[in-house]
Design an enzyme around this catalytic site. Sequence first.
Site, short mmCIF file in Angstrom:
data_model
loop_
_atom_site.label_atom_id
_atom_site.label_comp_id
_atom_site.label_asym_id
_atom_site.label_seq_id
_atom_site.Cartn_x
_atom_site.Cartn_y
_atom_site.Cartn_z
N GLY A 50 1.34 1.94 1.46
CA GLY A 50 -0.07 1.69 0.85
C GLY A 50 -1.07 2.67 1.23
O GLY A 50 -2.11 2.50 0.77
N CYS A 51 -0.86 3.59 2.03
CA CYS A 51 -1.79 4.73 2.43
C CYS A 51 -1.40 6.01 1.59
O CYS A 51 -0.33 6.23 1.30
CB CYS A 51 -1.59 5.10 3.79
SG CYS A 51 -2.05 3.86 5.03
N GLU A 52 -2.38 6.44 0.83
CA GLU A 52 -2.51 7.59 -0.05
C GLU A 52 -1.99 8.84 0.77
O GLU A 52 -1.30 9.57 0.55
CB GLU A 52 -3.78 7.84 -0.78
CG GLU A 52 -3.48 8.68 -1.84
CD GLU A 52 -5.07 8.50 -2.58
OE1 GLU A 52 -5.79 9.59 -2.58
OE2 GLU A 52 -4.90 7.65 -3.39
#
Length: 131
Positions: free
Chosen positions: A54-56
């Site tokens: 969920g982290c870019e």
Amino acid sequence: MNKTPQIELNLAQIEQNFAHCQAWEERYRQLLLLAKQLQAMPEQYKQPQSLVQGCESEVWLHQDAQQLYLDSNARIIKGLIVIVLACYQAQPQHPQRLFEQTLDSLGLAHHLSESRNNGIRAIWQEIEQLG
């Protein structure tokens, strides 16, 4: 778990660093300076299964012997991780609430992009799952 061996700063010191910032650019610079304060996570903990979904940018989270480790390849996220760890260390019962209050008091809450906010949310979800 309440140990965060990667930081030496506490919340009061972080708040002091931001105390004289008037503009977003100064706060941004302080975040970059905080990023330099984050001690490296041991390389053996940077495994694909340690990546926070969920982290870019790439963010690794690992718990070992009741110690919490976080790291990222993105400088602004590293600065935010220092604040995450300082909040976790200061208030292990409700660190996310303290983090949100701290972002607000540092003047950062309204300047983070949606993708950074989503990434920070994903980090907190992973921390909560550790128990």
